[in-house]
Write a protein that holds these residues in place. Structure first.
Motif, PDB file in Angstrom:
ATOM      1  N   GLN A   2      73.305  55.066  27.011  1.00 50.49           N
ATOM      2  CA  GLN A   2      72.167  55.336  27.870  1.00 50.49           C
ATOM      3  C   GLN A   2      72.621  56.126  29.081  1.00 50.49           C
ATOM      4  O   GLN A   2      73.623  55.816  29.717  1.00 50.49           O
ATOM      5  N   LEU A   3      71.898  57.182  29.412  1.00 52.58           N
ATOM      6  CA  LEU A   3      72.256  58.009  30.552  1.00 52.58           C
ATOM      7  C   LEU A   3      71.396  57.702  31.768  1.00 52.58           C
ATOM      8  O   LEU A   3      71.873  57.669  32.880  1.00 52.58           O
ATOM      9  N   GLN A   4      70.113  57.504  31.560  1.00 48.89           N
ATOM     10  CA  GLN A   4      69.212  57.359  32.690  1.00 48.89           C
ATOM     11  C   GLN A   4      67.895  56.762  32.198  1.00 48.89           C
ATOM     12  O   GLN A   4      67.527  56.893  31.035  1.00 48.89           O
ATOM     13  N   GLN A   5      67.206  56.101  33.096  1.00 49.29           N
ATOM     14  CA  GLN A   5      65.912  55.523  32.774  1.00 49.29           C
ATOM     15  C   GLN A   5      64.882  56.070  33.742  1.00 49.29           C
ATOM     16  O   GLN A   5      65.174  56.304  34.911  1.00 49.29           O
ATOM     17  N   ALA A   6      63.690  56.332  33.246  1.00 52.89           N
ATOM     18  CA  ALA A   6      62.616  56.822  34.104  1.00 52.89           C
ATOM     19  C   ALA A   6      61.383  55.956  33.928  1.00 52.89           C
ATOM     20  O   ALA A   6      61.143  55.407  32.854  1.00 52.89           O
ATOM     21  N   GLN A   7      60.612  55.835  34.990  1.00 54.22           N
ATOM     22  CA  GLN A   7      59.343  55.132  34.945  1.00 54.22           C
ATOM     23  C   GLN A   7      58.226  56.164  34.872  1.00 54.22           C
ATOM     24  O   GLN A   7      58.304  57.227  35.497  1.00 54.22           O
ATOM     25  N   PHE A  18      64.159  56.386  28.074  1.00 53.80           N
ATOM     26  CA  PHE A  18      65.611  56.416  28.150  1.00 53.80           C
ATOM     27  C   PHE A  18      66.127  57.690  27.496  1.00 53.80           C
ATOM     28  O   PHE A  18      65.583  58.143  26.492  1.00 53.80           O
ATOM     29  N   VAL A  19      67.191  58.242  28.056  1.00 50.84           N
ATOM     30  CA  VAL A  19      67.815  59.421  27.471  1.00 50.84           C
ATOM     31  C   VAL A  19      69.220  59.058  27.013  1.00 50.84           C
ATOM     32  O   VAL A  19      69.946  58.324  27.673  1.00 50.84           O
ATOM     33  N   SER A  20      69.580  59.554  25.823  1.00 51.87           N
ATOM     34  CA  SER A  20      70.882  59.251  25.236  1.00 51.87           C
ATOM     35  C   SER A  20      71.256  60.362  24.268  1.00 51.87           C
ATOM     36  O   SER A  20      70.457  61.273  23.999  1.00 51.87           O
ATOM     37  N   TYR A  21      72.471  60.304  23.731  1.00 53.59           N
ATOM     38  CA  TYR A  21      72.884  61.205  22.669  1.00 53.59           C
ATOM     39  C   TYR A  21      72.777  60.486  21.335  1.00 53.59           C
ATOM     40  O   TYR A  21      73.044  59.291  21.238  1.00 53.59           O
ATOM     41  N   ALA A  22      72.412  61.231  20.292  1.00 56.32           N
ATOM     42  CA  ALA A  22      72.401  60.660  18.944  1.00 56.32           C
ATOM     43  C   ALA A  22      73.834  60.317  18.543  1.00 56.32           C
ATOM     44  O   ALA A  22      74.745  61.123  18.700  1.00 56.32           O
ATOM     45  N   LYS A  23      74.015  59.120  18.018  1.00 51.48           N
ATOM     46  CA  LYS A  23      75.348  58.655  17.624  1.00 51.48           C
ATOM     47  C   LYS A  23      75.465  58.403  16.131  1.00 51.48           C
ATOM     48  O   LYS A  23      76.508  57.960  15.666  1.00 51.48           O
ATOM     49  N   SER A  24      74.427  58.672  15.372  1.00 50.74           N
ATOM     50  CA  SER A  24      74.459  58.418  13.933  1.00 50.74           C
ATOM     51  C   SER A  24      73.562  59.416  13.223  1.00 50.74           C
ATOM     52  O   SER A  24      72.715  60.079  13.840  1.00 50.74           O
ATOM     53  N   THR A  25      73.746  59.508  11.914  1.00 49.27           N
ATOM     54  CA  THR A  25      72.894  60.380  11.104  1.00 49.27           C
ATOM     55  C   THR A  25      71.435  59.973  11.209  1.00 49.27           C
ATOM     56  O   THR A  25      70.534  60.819  11.271  1.00 49.27           O
ATOM     57  N   ASP A  26      71.184  58.665  11.257  1.00 52.58           N
ATOM     58  CA  ASP A  26      69.807  58.188  11.359  1.00 52.58           C
ATOM     59  C   ASP A  26      69.161  58.643  12.667  1.00 52.58           C
ATOM     60  O   ASP A  26      67.986  59.030  12.682  1.00 52.58           O
ATOM     61  N   GLU A  64      75.309  68.427  19.365  1.00 53.09           N
ATOM     62  CA  GLU A  64      74.949  67.168  20.003  1.00 53.09           C
ATOM     63  C   GLU A  64      73.421  67.141  20.076  1.00 53.09           C
ATOM     64  O   GLU A  64      72.785  68.177  20.323  1.00 53.09           O
ATOM     65  N   HIS A  65      72.839  65.963  19.892  1.00 49.93           N
ATOM     66  CA  HIS A  65      71.378  65.852  19.925  1.00 49.93           C
ATOM     67  C   HIS A  65      70.991  64.911  21.060  1.00 49.93           C
ATOM     68  O   HIS A  65      71.307  63.719  21.037  1.00 49.93           O
ATOM     69  N   LEU A  66      70.329  65.485  22.054  1.00 46.72           N
ATOM     70  CA  LEU A  66      69.879  64.723  23.214  1.00 46.72           C
ATOM     71  C   LEU A  66      68.513  64.131  22.901  1.00 46.72           C
ATOM     72  O   LEU A  66      67.615  64.839  22.432  1.00 46.72           O
ATOM     73  N   LEU A  67      68.351  62.844  23.157  1.00 46.49           N
ATOM     74  CA  LEU A  67      67.126  62.143  22.790  1.00 46.49           C
ATOM     75  C   LEU A  67      66.518  61.453  24.004  1.00 46.49           C
ATOM     76  O   LEU A  67      67.233  60.847  24.810  1.00 46.49           O
ATOM     77  N   VAL A  68      65.198  61.523  24.115  1.00 40.08           N
ATOM     78  CA  VAL A  68      64.462  60.663  25.036  1.00 40.08           C
ATOM     79  C   VAL A  68      63.669  59.679  24.197  1.00 40.08           C
ATOM     80  O   VAL A  68      62.948  60.080  23.282  1.00 40.08           O
ATOM     81  N   ARG A  69      63.818  58.380  24.497  1.00 37.84           N
ATOM     82  CA  ARG A  69      63.153  57.333  23.729  1.00 37.84           C
ATOM     83  C   ARG A  69      62.140  56.577  24.576  1.00 37.84           C
ATOM     84  O   ARG A  69      62.319  56.411  25.789  1.00 37.84           O
ATOM     85  N   ASP A  70      61.103  56.119  23.906  1.00 36.61           N
ATOM     86  CA  ASP A  70      60.174  55.163  24.488  1.00 36.61           C
ATOM     87  C   ASP A  70      60.889  53.815  24.539  1.00 36.61           C
ATOM     88  O   ASP A  70      61.350  53.302  23.518  1.00 36.61           O
ATOM     89  N   GLY A  71      61.014  53.264  25.736  1.00 39.55           N
ATOM     90  CA  GLY A  71      61.772  52.030  25.896  1.00 39.55           C
ATOM     91  C   GLY A  71      61.160  50.831  25.217  1.00 39.55           C
ATOM     92  O   GLY A  71      61.864  49.846  24.944  1.00 39.55           O
TER      93      GLY A  71
END
Length: 255
Positions: A2-7, A18-26, A64-71
């Motif tokens: 996890q890099l950062q969280q936003a409201q 939340f923003v993170s990097y993809a760590k798996s094929t899935d 590298e794949h940067l992802l933003v996720r719904d928490g």
């Protein structure tokens, strides 16, 4: 990681992103699924991935794949893919080289990162999502010591290219790169003809506007991408040139 969280106060969707990097094929496939939804289903792009419902190409395994996720739901709602110079060498070049002659930029290659396939789920197209994506890019650039961020900003060709031509003719006055850094589209738009036939005054797309406000250059005439039916503007942002007034928005927590 996890890099950062936003409201996102007042949103109908999750207030935690939340923003993170993809760590798996899935996780990469989750990004590809979002890309397919936006590019194919929403924009009508012709995609040639090997798996149904996914936007895939030969560059994905090297990025590298940067992802933003719904928490709350865990869904990927925003993504960028990042191709650093060492991985660009492994695959034999940059994605944008298929659209532009990049000869005049080759001397920048050791410090240049290519970004692309940027998209956001339609329910999450707000400042918080975009800020997280951009701060994630900034952390990546600063963390690895890269100097140049390069990518394509696309403008729809749904009107035949008139809006794209109008935008370019307005932007070329104040936003062009030094002449020794110019690139040349492999499939160019007939800019003069399009401008003569139209009086369109088109607004800047958010991504292109963001790049330019941050301090990026446009590197020449736009190219036509027939698969996405877009006019692609190649832009490059030297990290040393980032507009200080825009640094907080672009760099976020990395500033």
């Amino acid at each position: 990681m996890q890099l950062q969280q936003a409201q996102t106060p007042g949103s109908a969707v999750s207030k935690k992103l939340f923003v993170s990097y993809a760590k798996s094929t899935d996780e990469v496939k989750q990004a590809q699924r979002l890309r397919y939804r936006v590019f194919a289903e929403e924009m009508g792009a012709r995609l040639s991935g090997s798996e149904a419902g996914l936007d895939q190409d030969i560059y994905d395994p090297f990025c590298e794949h940067l992802l933003v996720r719904d928490g709350d739901s865990g869904e990927v709602v925003g993504t960028y893919r990042i191709l650093p110079p060492d991985r660009a060498k492994k695959i034999g070049g940059l994605y944008s080289a298929s659209e532009f002659d990049l000869t005049r930029l080759l001397h920048l290659s050791p410090g240049m990162v290519e970004v692309g396939r940027s998209c956001v789920h339609p329910d999450y197209r707000n400042g918080a999502t975009i800020s997280l994506l951009w701060s994630g890019l900034a952390k990546y650039m600063l963390g690895h010591g890269y100097e140049y961020l390069m990518g394509c900003a696309s403008v729809s060709m749904a009107d035949g290219g008139h809006a794209a031509a109008s935008l370019y003719n307005n932007l070329r006055v104040d936003n062009m790169s030094p002449v020794e850094w110019r690139v040349f589209p492999r499939c160019a738009l007939p800019l003069d003809k399009l401008t003569r036939e139209s009086s369109v005054s088109a607004p800047l797309p958010p991504l292109l506007k963001g790049y330019l406000q941050a301090g990026a250059y446009i590197f020449g005439d736009p190219a036509w991408d027939p698969d996405f039916n877009t006019a692609d503007f190649l832009v490059l942002l030297p990290m040393s040139k980032v507009n200080r007034r825009y640094a907080r928005h672009f760099l976020g927590a990395a500033a």
